[in-house]
Design a protein around this motif. Structure first.
Motif, PDB file in Angstrom:
ATOM      1  N   ALA A 113       0.831  -1.212   0.000  1.00  0.00           N
ATOM      2  CA  ALA A 113       0.000   0.000   0.000  1.00  0.00           C
ATOM      3  C   ALA A 113       0.864   1.260   0.000  1.00  0.00           C
ATOM      4  N   ALA A 114       1.922   1.248   0.819  1.00  0.00           N
ATOM      5  CA  ALA A 114       2.835   2.396   0.880  1.00  0.00           C
ATOM      6  C   ALA A 114       3.524   2.616  -0.464  1.00  0.00           C
ATOM      7  N   LEU A 115       3.913   1.524  -1.124  1.00  0.00           N
ATOM      8  CA  LEU A 115       4.561   1.630  -2.434  1.00  0.00           C
ATOM      9  C   LEU A 115       3.625   2.220  -3.473  1.00  0.00           C
ATOM     10  N   ILE A 116       2.366   1.776  -3.470  1.00  0.00           N
ATOM     11  CA  ILE A 116       1.381   2.286  -4.432  1.00  0.00           C
ATOM     12  C   ILE A 116       1.152   3.782  -4.224  1.00  0.00           C
ATOM     13  N   ILE A 117       0.991   4.167  -2.942  1.00  0.00           N
ATOM     14  CA  ILE A 117       0.780   5.587  -2.620  1.00  0.00           C
ATOM     15  C   ILE A 117       1.980   6.416  -3.058  1.00  0.00           C
ATOM     16  N   ILE A 119       4.192   5.756  -5.398  1.00  0.00           N
ATOM     17  CA  ILE A 119       4.269   5.830  -6.874  1.00  0.00           C
ATOM     18  C   ILE A 119       3.303   6.871  -7.419  1.00  0.00           C
ATOM     19  N   PHE A 120       2.058   6.846  -6.927  1.00  0.00           N
ATOM     20  CA  PHE A 120       1.061   7.796  -7.420  1.00  0.00           C
ATOM     21  C   PHE A 120       1.413   9.233  -7.038  1.00  0.00           C
ATOM     22  N   LEU A 121       1.899   9.430  -5.812  1.00  0.00           N
ATOM     23  CA  LEU A 121       2.319  10.773  -5.390  1.00  0.00           C
ATOM     24  C   LEU A 121       3.492  11.267  -6.233  1.00  0.00           C
ATOM     25  N   SER A 122       4.435  10.367  -6.505  1.00  0.00           N
ATOM     26  CA  SER A 122       5.608  10.726  -7.313  1.00  0.00           C
ATOM     27  C   SER A 122       5.206  11.094  -8.733  1.00  0.00           C
ATOM     28  N   ILE A 123       4.301  10.307  -9.307  1.00  0.00           N
ATOM     29  CA  ILE A 123       3.817  10.600 -10.668  1.00  0.00           C
ATOM     30  C   ILE A 123       3.157  11.969 -10.707  1.00  0.00           C
ATOM     31  N   PHE A 124       2.347  12.249  -9.675  1.00  0.00           N
ATOM     32  CA  PHE A 124       1.648  13.544  -9.622  1.00  0.00           C
ATOM     33  C   PHE A 124       2.637  14.696  -9.487  1.00  0.00           C
ATOM     34  N   ILE A 125       3.607  14.558  -8.566  1.00  0.00           N
ATOM     35  CA  ILE A 125       4.576  15.641  -8.326  1.00  0.00           C
ATOM     36  C   ILE A 125       5.481  15.850  -9.535  1.00  0.00           C
ATOM     37  N   ILE A 126       6.033  14.740 -10.064  1.00  0.00           N
ATOM     38  CA  ILE A 126       6.923  14.853 -11.228  1.00  0.00           C
ATOM     39  C   ILE A 126       6.165  15.401 -12.435  1.00  0.00           C
ATOM     40  N   GLY A 127       4.926  14.918 -12.614  1.00  0.00           N
ATOM     41  CA  GLY A 127       4.095  15.402 -13.721  1.00  0.00           C
ATOM     42  C   GLY A 127       3.797  16.886 -13.606  1.00  0.00           C
ATOM     43  N   SER A 128       3.479  17.329 -12.371  1.00  0.00           N
ATOM     44  CA  SER A 128       3.181  18.748 -12.134  1.00  0.00           C
ATOM     45  C   SER A 128       4.400  19.626 -12.409  1.00  0.00           C
ATOM     46  N   LEU A 129       5.574  19.183 -11.925  1.00  0.00           N
ATOM     47  CA  LEU A 129       6.801  19.941 -12.158  1.00  0.00           C
ATOM     48  C   LEU A 129       7.174  19.962 -13.643  1.00  0.00           C
ATOM     49  N   TYR A 130       6.931  18.858 -14.316  1.00  0.00           N
ATOM     50  CA  TYR A 130       7.224  18.765 -15.757  1.00  0.00           C
ATOM     51  C   TYR A 130       6.363  19.746 -16.547  1.00  0.00           C
ATOM     52  N   VAL A 131       5.076  19.811 -16.188  1.00  0.00           N
ATOM     53  CA  VAL A 131       4.161  20.744 -16.854  1.00  0.00           C
ATOM     54  C   VAL A 131       4.537  22.179 -16.518  1.00  0.00           C
ATOM     55  N   ALA A 132       4.841  22.437 -15.223  1.00  0.00           N
ATOM     56  CA  ALA A 132       5.197  23.790 -14.782  1.00  0.00           C
ATOM     57  C   ALA A 132       6.473  24.293 -15.447  1.00  0.00           C
ATOM     58  N   SER A 133       7.384  23.349 -15.747  1.00  0.00           N
ATOM     59  CA  SER A 133       8.650  23.728 -16.388  1.00  0.00           C
ATOM     60  C   SER A 133       8.548  23.728 -17.917  1.00  0.00           C
ATOM     61  N   LYS A 134       7.291  23.581 -18.397  1.00  0.00           N
ATOM     62  CA  LYS A 134       7.005  23.578 -19.831  1.00  0.00           C
ATOM     63  C   LYS A 134       7.756  22.468 -20.584  1.00  0.00           C
ATOM     64  N   GLY A 135       7.686  21.279 -19.995  1.00  0.00           N
ATOM     65  CA  GLY A 135       8.241  20.107 -20.656  1.00  0.00           C
ATOM     66  C   GLY A 135       9.748  19.991 -20.584  1.00  0.00           C
ATOM     67  N   SER A 136      10.331  20.450 -19.495  1.00  0.00           N
ATOM     68  CA  SER A 136      11.784  20.383 -19.343  1.00  0.00           C
ATOM     69  C   SER A 136      12.239  18.934 -19.113  1.00  0.00           C
ATOM     70  N   ALA A 137      13.115  18.437 -19.992  1.00  0.00           N
ATOM     71  CA  ALA A 137      13.621  17.067 -19.872  1.00  0.00           C
ATOM     72  C   ALA A 137      14.481  16.931 -18.619  1.00  0.00           C
ATOM     73  N   GLY A 138      15.209  18.010 -18.267  1.00  0.00           N
ATOM     74  CA  GLY A 138      16.066  17.990 -17.084  1.00  0.00           C
ATOM     75  C   GLY A 138      15.260  17.779 -15.819  1.00  0.00           C
ATOM     76  N   VAL A 139      14.144  18.491 -15.699  1.00  0.00           N
ATOM     77  CA  VAL A 139      13.267  18.363 -14.526  1.00  0.00           C
ATOM     78  C   VAL A 139      12.729  16.937 -14.435  1.00  0.00           C
ATOM     79  N   PHE A 140      12.339  16.388 -15.573  1.00  0.00           N
ATOM     80  CA  PHE A 140      11.795  15.025 -15.605  1.00  0.00           C
ATOM     81  C   PHE A 140      12.843  13.995 -15.173  1.00  0.00           C
ATOM     82  N   ILE A 141      14.057  14.106 -15.693  1.00  0.00           N
ATOM     83  CA  ILE A 141      15.136  13.161 -15.366  1.00  0.00           C
ATOM     84  C   ILE A 141      15.522  13.252 -13.891  1.00  0.00           C
TER      85      ILE A 141
END
Length: 257
Positions: A113-117, A119-141
């Motif tokens: 359960a902790a792993l699933i939570i 993963i989903f939190l990480s996807i949300f945070i990384i996705g949000s930062l990626y969008v906020a940085s206008k698709g920056s590959a560096g931010v994603f990596i």
């Protein structure tokens, strides 16, 4: 301690049997007769076409989920038995494993359960930062690297939970507390065993690419090695080999009687 643990798993193959059964179930392949070509992205059509395979896969997952805690507890009990007394009571440990079944199951479900939570939190945070940085590959990596590093760090801290739960006959909270303490003090030792297992796993995957049973067997040995190392190290640091000598003396006196 690593050499001692490595020697132990090859001189006592019975310790590997429960995890071998677990891995064998996990690697079970479900025959697929239908072809996915022509269904496109029509989920309903795919589900109808593969309904039997999906049901079979779910059943295997459920069986594995509820059998693996018993097999895991059994493995840990045999390792504890071997380290403390120098020998293994195979049947006694298989029966005793039921005592730890619920606790190991709860710990396993909590970690899943902790792993699933996470993963989903990480996807949300990384996705949000990626969008906020206008698709920056560096931010994603960087986001992915941080995700992997945190996951690896926590994995090392929680890996000793079940071995400690069995060795000390601990409850849920106590096992996690001791696991974090032990994980911090032996961080690089456990990391070294992880890396060793990964290297062996990669080599086995390349050399025995088409021989799944050999892969399963060797991976089971490597999984058991981690358990043996942790229990060996934990007993050495927290219980001491005085306890080991006491157990051996008790068994010797029982034999004489």
């Amino acid at each position: 301690m690593f050499k001692k643990s490595l020697k132990l798993i090859f001189t006592e193959p019975l310790m590997v049997l429960p995890l071998f059964i677990c891995n064998l179930l996990g690697n079970a392949r479900i025959p697929v007769k239908n072809q996915i070509v022509g269904y496109g992205f029509d989920i309903n059509s795919i589900i109808r076409a593969y309904s039997r395979q999906i049901i079979a896969a779910l059943l295997i997952m459920v069986v594995l989920l509820f059998i693996s805690p018993f097999l895991t507890a059994w493995t840990n009990l045999m390792v504890k038995d071997k380290v403390l007394s120098g020998k293994i009571d195979f049947n006694k440990n298989s029966k005793k494993a039921f005592k730890y079944y619920v606790r190991v199951l709860v710990v396993s479900l909590a970690l899943i359960a902790a792993l699933i939570i996470y993963i989903f939190l990480s996807i949300f945070i990384i996705g949000s930062l990626y969008v906020a940085s206008k698709g920056s590959a560096g931010v994603f990596i960087i986001g992915i690297l941080i995700f992997v590093l945190i996951l690896g760090f926590v994995a090392i801290l929680v890996t000793p939970v079940i071995p400690i739960l069995v060795v000390e006959d601990e409850g849920f909270t106590g096992a996690f507390k001791r696991s974090f303490e032990f994980g911090f003090s032996n961080f690089f030792n456990i990391l070294g065993v992880f890396v060793f297992n990964m290297i062996i796993g990669l080599l086995v995957g390349i050399i025995f690419k088409n021989v799944k049973i050999i892969q399963t067997l060797i991976n089971s040995y490597m999984s058991t090695l981690l358990t043996v190392y942790i229990i060996n190290k934990y007993i050495e640091e927290y219980i001491g080999f005085d306890k080991q000598n006491e157990v051996q003396a008790l068994e010797d006196s029982t034999t004489l009687e």
